[in-house]
Design an enzyme around this catalytic site. Structure first.
Site, short mmCIF file in Angstrom:
data_model
loop_
_atom_site.label_atom_id
_atom_site.label_comp_id
_atom_site.label_asym_id
_atom_site.label_seq_id
_atom_site.Cartn_x
_atom_site.Cartn_y
_atom_site.Cartn_z
N HIS A 18 0.84 -1.20 0.00
CA HIS A 18 0.00 0.00 0.00
C HIS A 18 0.88 1.26 0.00
O HIS A 18 0.62 2.21 -0.75
CB HIS A 18 -0.86 0.06 1.27
CG HIS A 18 -1.95 -0.97 1.37
ND1 HIS A 18 -2.17 -1.71 2.51
CD2 HIS A 18 -2.89 -1.37 0.48
CE1 HIS A 18 -3.22 -2.51 2.32
NE2 HIS A 18 -3.66 -2.33 1.09
N LYS A 42 -15.59 -7.62 5.00
CA LYS A 42 -14.40 -8.13 5.69
C LYS A 42 -14.56 -7.99 7.19
O LYS A 42 -15.14 -7.01 7.66
CB LYS A 42 -13.15 -7.35 5.23
CG LYS A 42 -12.82 -7.55 3.76
CD LYS A 42 -11.58 -6.75 3.36
CE LYS A 42 -11.20 -7.02 1.91
NZ LYS A 42 -10.08 -6.15 1.46
N ARG A 95 -1.95 -6.10 -7.85
CA ARG A 95 -0.85 -7.06 -7.71
C ARG A 95 -0.92 -8.18 -8.73
O ARG A 95 0.09 -8.80 -9.05
CB ARG A 95 -0.87 -7.68 -6.29
CG ARG A 95 -0.52 -6.73 -5.19
CD ARG A 95 -1.01 -7.25 -3.87
NE ARG A 95 -2.45 -7.42 -3.90
CZ ARG A 95 -3.20 -7.80 -2.88
NH1 ARG A 95 -2.64 -8.09 -1.74
NH2 ARG A 95 -4.51 -7.91 -3.00
N SER A 132 -3.08 -7.47 3.36
CA SER A 132 -3.45 -7.23 4.76
C SER A 132 -3.96 -8.50 5.41
O SER A 132 -3.69 -8.75 6.60
CB SER A 132 -4.53 -6.14 4.84
OG SER A 132 -4.05 -4.93 4.37
O1 PNS Z 1 -9.10 -2.54 0.68
P1 PNS Z 1 -10.44 -2.99 0.17
O2 PNS Z 1 -11.23 -3.67 1.27
O3 PNS Z 1 -10.33 -3.84 -1.05
O4 PNS Z 1 -11.23 -1.65 -0.25
C1 PNS Z 1 -12.52 -1.73 -0.83
C2 PNS Z 1 -13.23 -0.41 -0.67
C3 PNS Z 1 -13.38 -0.05 0.81
C4 PNS Z 1 -12.45 0.69 -1.35
C5 PNS Z 1 -14.65 -0.56 -1.33
O5 PNS Z 1 -15.35 -1.56 -0.66
C6 PNS Z 1 -15.45 0.73 -1.31
O6 PNS Z 1 -15.25 1.58 -2.15
N1 PNS Z 1 -16.36 0.88 -0.32
C7 PNS Z 1 -17.15 2.11 -0.15
C8 PNS Z 1 -18.63 1.92 -0.50
C9 PNS Z 1 -18.86 2.16 -1.97
O7 PNS Z 1 -18.68 3.23 -2.49
N2 PNS Z 1 -19.24 1.08 -2.65
C10 PNS Z 1 -19.46 1.10 -4.08
C11 PNS Z 1 -18.13 0.88 -4.81
S1 PNS Z 1 -18.46 0.14 -6.30
#
Ligand code: PNS
Length: 163
Positions: A18, A42, A95, A132
């Site tokens: 990250h 998660k 990745r 993570s």
């Molecule tokens: O590190 P991660 O868990 O892969 O991150 C995913 C994250 C938190 C960026 C994604 O779940 C997100 O954008 N959540 C916010 C809610 C939202 O906007 N959802 C629609 C996205 S298509």
């Protein structure tokens, strides 16, 4: 015009992969907002405020540029945050093909919702295997996570806590 990019994620905890992506993005965009977002899919290890604090310390200790802001968001869509702060770009680290498959639908939906583009960025291959979830598992079983996370995160995870 100042171009703001948001680097969103669970960051539970932030890894060296990250941090590498954040540093690369900070060299391209005028301002970077590292945004800690709760992912309901998660099971969280660290509270959001702790994740923000660890990222802030990792950015400082890593000597990353000063155009990086670290914050969190919990009240709506990711693109709502982007619109609020005037960010036109989301940056995601990739990745592998697995990440491409996971990120592509979200990138398209975020563009459909608010016209926010997603830029996929490749971290150093040295971090290609780091996640993570792997770090959480190794730490929870008493293993050494120092090769995978910033020093401040390794110290935090490896310090016994009573709560
Ligand atoms: O590190 P991660 O868990 O892969 O991150 C995913 C994250 C938190 C960026 C994604 O779940 C997100 O954008 N959540 C916010 C809610 C939202 O906007 N959802 C629609 C996205 S298509």
């Amino acid at each position: 015009m100042s171009r703001i990019a948001v680097v969103p994620g669970s960051f539970d905890p932030i890894t060296l992969g990250h941090l590498d992506v954040i540093e690369r993005a900070a060299g391209i965009f005028d301002q970077i907002h590292v945004l800690v977002v709760h992912n309901p899919g998660k099971t969280a290890l660290l509270p959001i405020a702790q994740r923000v604090s660890l990222i802030e310390q990792a950015v400082r200790e890593g000597g990353l540029p000063s155009n990086i802001l670290v914050t969190s968001w919990s009240v709506g869509l990711l693109v709502d945050y982007c619109t609020d702060v005037g960010a036109s770009v989301i940056v995601k680290g990739i990745r592998s093909q697995v990440d491409v498959a996971y990120e592509t639908p979200m990138a398209i939906v975020n563009r459909d919702l608010a016209g926010v583009e997603t830029v996929f960025m490749l971290p150093s291959p040295a971090h290609a295997h780091v996640s993570s979830s792997l770090v959480r598992q190794v730490a929870s079983l008493g293993g050494d996570v120092t090769p995978y996370v910033p020093g401040v995160v390794a110290n935090y995870l490896q310090t016994p806590r009573t709560e």
